[in-house]
Design a protein around this motif. Structure first.
Motif, PDB file in Angstrom:
ATOM      1  N   VAL A  82      31.065 -17.461   4.995  1.00 26.63           N
ATOM      2  CA  VAL A  82      29.623 -17.336   5.189  1.00 26.63           C
ATOM      3  C   VAL A  82      29.271 -17.115   6.664  1.00 26.63           C
ATOM      4  O   VAL A  82      29.780 -17.806   7.538  1.00 26.63           O
ATOM      5  N   THR A  83      28.391 -16.167   6.916  1.00 26.08           N
ATOM      6  CA  THR A  83      27.817 -15.979   8.249  1.00 26.08           C
ATOM      7  C   THR A  83      26.367 -16.452   8.172  1.00 26.08           C
ATOM      8  O   THR A  83      25.619 -15.997   7.311  1.00 26.08           O
ATOM      9  N   VAL A  84      25.996 -17.388   9.053  1.00 24.08           N
ATOM     10  CA  VAL A  84      24.609 -17.864   9.069  1.00 24.08           C
ATOM     11  C   VAL A  84      23.953 -17.372  10.362  1.00 24.08           C
ATOM     12  O   VAL A  84      24.495 -17.552  11.449  1.00 24.08           O
ATOM     13  N   ILE A  85      22.817 -16.727  10.216  1.00 24.38           N
ATOM     14  CA  ILE A  85      22.098 -16.239  11.401  1.00 24.38           C
ATOM     15  C   ILE A  85      20.667 -16.759  11.361  1.00 24.38           C
ATOM     16  O   ILE A  85      20.010 -16.728  10.320  1.00 24.38           O
ATOM     17  N   CYS A  86      20.205 -17.271  12.513  1.00 25.86           N
ATOM     18  CA  CYS A  86      18.822 -17.741  12.605  1.00 25.86           C
ATOM     19  C   CYS A  86      18.037 -16.682  13.376  1.00 25.86           C
ATOM     20  O   CYS A  86      18.413 -16.307  14.492  1.00 25.86           O
ATOM     21  N   THR A  87      16.955 -16.209  12.783  1.00 25.87           N
ATOM     22  CA  THR A  87      16.234 -15.093  13.408  1.00 25.87           C
ATOM     23  C   THR A  87      15.388 -15.517  14.617  1.00 25.87           C
ATOM     24  O   THR A  87      14.751 -14.671  15.237  1.00 25.87           O
ATOM     25  N   ASP A  88      15.418 -16.803  14.969  1.00 28.74           N
ATOM     26  CA  ASP A  88      14.800 -17.209  16.249  1.00 28.74           C
ATOM     27  C   ASP A  88      15.465 -16.447  17.399  1.00 28.74           C
ATOM     28  O   ASP A  88      14.883 -16.296  18.469  1.00 28.74           O
ATOM     29  N   ASP A  89      16.694 -15.994  17.166  1.00 31.16           N
ATOM     30  CA  ASP A  89      17.421 -15.257  18.213  1.00 31.16           C
ATOM     31  C   ASP A  89      16.735 -13.953  18.602  1.00 31.16           C
ATOM     32  O   ASP A  89      17.065 -13.361  19.622  1.00 31.16           O
ATOM     33  N   TYR A  90      15.790 -13.501  17.762  1.00 28.69           N
ATOM     34  CA  TYR A  90      15.116 -12.233  18.072  1.00 28.69           C
ATOM     35  C   TYR A  90      13.781 -12.449  18.789  1.00 28.69           C
ATOM     36  O   TYR A  90      12.987 -11.513  18.887  1.00 28.69           O
ATOM     37  N   HIS A  91      13.546 -13.672  19.312  1.00 28.75           N
ATOM     38  CA  HIS A  91      12.331 -13.883  20.115  1.00 28.75           C
ATOM     39  C   HIS A  91      12.338 -12.903  21.283  1.00 28.75           C
ATOM     40  O   HIS A  91      13.378 -12.654  21.900  1.00 28.75           O
ATOM     41  N   ARG A  92      11.172 -12.368  21.593  1.00 30.18           N
ATOM     42  CA  ARG A  92      11.076 -11.370  22.671  1.00 30.18           C
ATOM     43  C   ARG A  92      10.917 -12.033  24.043  1.00 30.18           C
ATOM     44  O   ARG A  92      11.391 -11.526  25.043  1.00 30.18           O
TER      45      ARG A  92
END
Ligand code: G6P
Length: 309
Positions: A34-44
């Motif tokens: 499983v790969t888990v990604i949190c989209t908070d990483d795309y904050h500008r």
């Protein structure tokens, strides 16, 4: 069996329970797959810039939504991405990381279903909608415990972000296949996560397990603690599965049987096996507790990922 990764979305407002839900699903699927990604990483913008600009991280213009969409698509196609990292301790960005998607990908965050292109990459879309009072208490607990904020600061932030929650986060409910709402059994009955019931709203956008046995519980142990109703959500017909916090092991096992009959792999994770990795909650004094409603929610979502594979 599909030869591209299967993508599950876990979307909801800040502190809605995304990480807790994700953790158990990853355990069931096997963390190495499983790969888990949190989209908070795309904050500008970093924390300081957001404060100066007086905007919240919930607003689409505060995120690189276009890059997020592009990365979702690449992951779905089994391609690697170079993903930014938002650091919750510093409020800034760390060096990006190279990620190759594994067999299953869980994308959790605030704005995953906010555009058509982003939505199109998911196989299964869950949306978390606890009552606001419960979410506030979870946010206070997390942000004072792990993120260095005071209770006043968290309450202030909740107030400041309400506009964006309503404008950008909550409308995403309509795009989900399953809405997950943990709630206390009675209004104002305090916050014991172990006693929480769950309400799973199942849209006919993906095939759900055959739960008709629950509608006709004769000869089964399901009784009052696990119920299935036909309702409407945002005007559209849905099935609603309710699981009470006080459901007994016998009742839970019966629901698990329905899931495991269709997806035998799940059998080894059922409560019959005494598997406490799923439905796992950490109590106030650090002890580990198991919530059946949480365990069943994690099993249901895993069921859907395996069915999509
Ligand atoms: C919300 C979200 C976070 C997001 C954060 C940014 O709280 O739940 O995941 O990254 O807003 O705000 P921060 O407190 O890091 O400045």
């Amino acid at each position: 069996m599909s030869n591209r990764p299967i993508i599950l979305g876990i979307v909801g407002d800040s502190a809605a329970g995304k990480t807790t839900l994700t953790r158990g699903i990853a355990k069931i699927l096997g963390e190495e797959d499983v790969t888990v990604i949190c989209t908070d990483d795309y904050h500008r913008y970093d924390r300081k810039q957001r404060a100066e600009m007086k905007i919240s991280a919930l607003a689409p213009e505060c995120n690189y939504v276009d890059i997020m969409e592009q990365h979702f698509r690449l992951l779905r196609d089994g391609q690697p991405i170079l993903k930014p990292i938002y650091n919750h301790s510093t409020g800034g960005f760390d060096a990006p990381e190279y990620i190759e998607p594994r067999k299953y990908v869980i994308l959790e965050g605030l704005l995953g279903y906010s555009t058509r292109a982003a939505r199109d990459s998911f196989d299964v879309k869950a949306y978390l909608a606890p009552p606001e009072s419960l979410r506030a208490s979870w946010k206070i607990k997390r942000d004072t415990g792990k993120r260095g904020y005071t209770e006043e600061q968290v309450r202030e932030q909740l107030k400041m972000r309400e506009f964006d929650s309503e404008a950008y986060i909550r409308p995403q409910r309509q795009w989900s296949d399953m809405i997950v709402s943990f709630y206390p059994p009675e209004e104002g009955s305090g916050q014991n996560d172990l006693l929480l019931n769950v309400r799973l709203t199942l849209r006919p956008t993906i095939p759900h397990p055959n739960l008709t046995e629950i509608l006709n519980p004769e000869g089964s142990h399901l009784g009052e603690a696990i119920r299935l109703d036909l309702e409407r959500d945002m005007g559209k017909p849905v099935d609603v599965l309710e699981i009470d916090g006080h459901a007994t092991k016998e009742q839970v096992v019966e629901l698990e049987h329905i899931l495991c009959n269709e997806v035998p792999y799940l059998g080894q994770f059922c409560s019959l096996q005494g598997n406490e990795d799923i439905g796992k909650l950490v109590g106030t004094t650090g002890e580990t507790l198991q919530s059946y409603p949480l365990a069943l929610t994690q099993l249901m979502l895993t069921y859907h990922m395996l069915k999509a594979a």
